[in-house]
Scaffold this motif. Structure first.
Motif, PDB file in Angstrom:
ATOM      1  N   LEU A 192       0.819  -1.220   0.000  1.00 26.04           N
ATOM      2  CA  LEU A 192       0.000   0.000   0.000  1.00 26.04           C
ATOM      3  C   LEU A 192       0.850   1.267   0.000  1.00 26.04           C
ATOM      4  CD1 LEU A 192      -3.005  -0.862   2.339  1.00 26.04           C
ATOM      5  CD2 LEU A 192      -2.949  -0.725  -0.167  1.00 26.04           C
ATOM      6  N   LEU A 193       1.933   1.293   0.748  1.00 22.43           N
ATOM      7  CA  LEU A 193       2.803   2.478   0.722  1.00 22.43           C
ATOM      8  C   LEU A 193       3.414   2.675  -0.665  1.00 22.43           C
ATOM      9  CD1 LEU A 193       4.489   2.296   4.226  1.00 22.43           C
ATOM     10  CD2 LEU A 193       2.886   4.028   3.405  1.00 22.43           C
ATOM     11  N   PHE A 194       3.818   1.568  -1.294  1.00 20.64           N
ATOM     12  CA  PHE A 194       4.338   1.684  -2.658  1.00 20.64           C
ATOM     13  C   PHE A 194       3.240   2.165  -3.600  1.00 20.64           C
ATOM     14  CE2 PHE A 194       5.317   0.328  -6.925  1.00 20.64           C
ATOM     15  CZ  PHE A 194       6.655   0.654  -7.050  1.00 20.64           C
ATOM     16  N   TYR A 195       2.052   1.589  -3.461  1.00 22.32           N
ATOM     17  CA  TYR A 195       0.938   1.946  -4.338  1.00 22.32           C
ATOM     18  C   TYR A 195       0.631   3.446  -4.254  1.00 22.32           C
ATOM     19  CZ  TYR A 195      -3.762   2.144  -6.269  1.00 22.32           C
ATOM     20  OH  TYR A 195      -4.862   2.479  -7.011  1.00 22.32           O
ATOM     21  N   PHE A 196       0.531   3.975  -3.039  1.00 20.42           N
ATOM     22  CA  PHE A 196       0.206   5.388  -2.884  1.00 20.42           C
ATOM     23  C   PHE A 196       1.367   6.300  -3.274  1.00 20.42           C
ATOM     24  CE2 PHE A 196      -2.997   3.593   0.135  1.00 20.42           C
ATOM     25  CZ  PHE A 196      -4.088   3.899  -0.642  1.00 20.42           C
ATOM     26  N   GLY A 197       2.587   5.786  -3.227  1.00 20.05           N
ATOM     27  CA  GLY A 197       3.751   6.578  -3.624  1.00 20.05           C
ATOM     28  C   GLY A 197       4.352   6.138  -4.938  1.00 20.05           C
ATOM     29  N   ARG A 198       3.576   5.391  -5.734  1.00 17.32           N
ATOM     30  CA  ARG A 198       4.131   4.805  -6.960  1.00 17.32           C
ATOM     31  C   ARG A 198       4.583   5.846  -7.975  1.00 17.32           C
ATOM     32  NH1 ARG A 198      -1.277   4.195  -7.171  1.00 17.32           N
ATOM     33  NH2 ARG A 198      -2.381   4.678  -9.105  1.00 17.32           N
ATOM     34  N   GLY A 199       3.995   7.038  -7.933  1.00 14.75           N
ATOM     35  CA  GLY A 199       4.447   8.090  -8.844  1.00 14.75           C
ATOM     36  C   GLY A 199       5.911   8.436  -8.618  1.00 14.75           C
ATOM     37  N   TYR A 200       6.359   8.308  -7.395  1.00 15.62           N
ATOM     38  CA  TYR A 200       7.758   8.581  -7.048  1.00 15.62           C
ATOM     39  C   TYR A 200       8.594   7.302  -7.070  1.00 15.62           C
ATOM     40  CZ  TYR A 200      11.898  10.040  -4.506  1.00 15.62           C
ATOM     41  OH  TYR A 200      13.203  10.278  -4.153  1.00 15.62           O
ATOM     42  N   SER A 225       8.121   4.279  -8.489  1.00 14.78           N
ATOM     43  CA  SER A 225       8.169   3.382  -9.652  1.00 14.78           C
ATOM     44  C   SER A 225       9.550   3.352 -10.287  1.00 14.78           C
ATOM     45  CB  SER A 225       7.180   3.809 -10.725  1.00 14.78           C
ATOM     46  OG  SER A 225       5.891   3.753 -10.278  1.00 14.78           O
ATOM     47  N   GLU A 226      10.135   4.501 -10.402  1.00 10.50           N
ATOM     48  CA  GLU A 226      11.470   4.563 -11.001  1.00 10.50           C
ATOM     49  C   GLU A 226      12.572   4.386  -9.965  1.00 10.50           C
ATOM     50  OE1 GLU A 226      11.875   8.008 -13.474  1.00 10.50           O
ATOM     51  OE2 GLU A 226       9.921   7.662 -14.407  1.00 10.50           O
ATOM     52  N   LYS A 227      12.161   4.312  -8.687  1.00  9.25           N
ATOM     53  CA  LYS A 227      13.132   4.182  -7.601  1.00  9.25           C
ATOM     54  C   LYS A 227      12.750   3.013  -6.688  1.00  9.25           C
ATOM     55  CE  LYS A 227      13.934   9.149  -7.581  1.00  9.25           C
ATOM     56  NZ  LYS A 227      12.900   9.683  -8.454  1.00  9.25           N
ATOM     57  N   TRP A 228      12.327   1.906  -7.269  1.00  5.05           N
ATOM     58  CA  TRP A 228      11.871   0.768  -6.474  1.00  5.05           C
ATOM     59  C   TRP A 228      12.988   0.197  -5.615  1.00  5.05           C
ATOM     60  CZ3 TRP A 228      14.368  -3.762  -7.372  1.00  5.05           C
ATOM     61  CH2 TRP A 228      14.981  -3.921  -8.619  1.00  5.05           C
ATOM     62  N   LEU A 229      14.235   0.303  -6.084  1.00  3.21           N
ATOM     63  CA  LEU A 229      15.348  -0.191  -5.271  1.00  3.21           C
ATOM     64  C   LEU A 229      15.561   0.695  -4.042  1.00  3.21           C
ATOM     65  CD1 LEU A 229      17.169  -2.623  -5.366  1.00  3.21           C
ATOM     66  CD2 LEU A 229      18.837  -1.272  -6.628  1.00  3.21           C
ATOM     67  N   LEU A 230      15.360   1.987  -4.184  1.00  2.00           N
ATOM     68  CA  LEU A 230      15.411   2.895  -3.036  1.00  2.00           C
ATOM     69  C   LEU A 230      14.302   2.536  -2.055  1.00  2.00           C
ATOM     70  CD1 LEU A 230      16.330   5.444  -1.494  1.00  2.00           C
ATOM     71  CD2 LEU A 230      14.775   6.766  -2.975  1.00  2.00           C
ATOM     72  N   TYR A 231      13.119   2.262  -2.564  1.00  2.00           N
ATOM     73  CA  TYR A 231      12.000   1.851  -1.714  1.00  2.00           C
ATOM     74  C   TYR A 231      12.368   0.601  -0.914  1.00  2.00           C
ATOM     75  CZ  TYR A 231       7.253   0.627  -0.336  1.00  2.00           C
ATOM     76  OH  TYR A 231       6.132   0.314   0.387  1.00  2.00           O
ATOM     77  N   ALA A 232      12.930  -0.386  -1.590  1.00  2.00           N
ATOM     78  CA  ALA A 232      13.360  -1.614  -0.913  1.00  2.00           C
ATOM     79  C   ALA A 232      14.435  -1.307   0.120  1.00  2.00           C
ATOM     80  CB  ALA A 232      13.886  -2.620  -1.928  1.00  2.00           C
TER      81      ALA A 232
END
Length: 126
Positions: A60-68, A70-77
């Motif tokens: 859910l956090l990824f989903y709501f912040g996917r605009g940011y 999506s291109e930084k999924w490794l940063l998210y991880a």
């Protein structure tokens, strides 16, 4: 089925299964033992419930912040990984949790957070 729900299920599978392999290796190599005073079924259920919460929040956090993210999924991880590594270290400093368990947890998280972030980016990224 909604892609968000499917993403939660997929992440749950990843973050629930990966530790079995890692902790299995640590059981053989470092003599890691299951917790005492609880049945294996109860232990696995408690881990499952904890992982359900993590999977829901992760997706859910990824989903709501996917605009940011999506291109930084490794940063998210990486953000999630740092949070959980610090948690593992804190637990290892307290009672009833060994450094072997913490290292096994950190290895598991090193595998499952980037894997999960990559998968949810494929499924729900922009």
């Amino acid at each position: 089925m909604n892609t968000v729900v499917l993403s939660v299920i997929l992440v749950l599978v990843v973050i629930y299964i990966v530790p079995f392999f890692v902790y299995g290796v640590f059981s053989k190599v470092a003599g890691l033992k299951p917790p005492e005073g609880v049945s294996p079924a109860q232990f696995l259920l408690s881990v499952f419930i904890s992982k359900v919460g993590t999977a829901i929040a992760f997706v859910l956090l990824f989903y709501f912040g996917r605009g940011y993210f999506s291109e930084k999924w490794l940063l998210y991880a990486f953000i999630w990984w740092v949070m959980f590594v610090i948690d593992e270290m804190g637990q290892a400093m307290g009672p009833n949790y060994s450094w072997s368990e913490a290292v096994a947890g950190i290895i598991s998280e090193t595998v499952y957070f980037p894997t999960s972030a990559y998968l949810i980016n494929l499924m729900i990224g922009t």
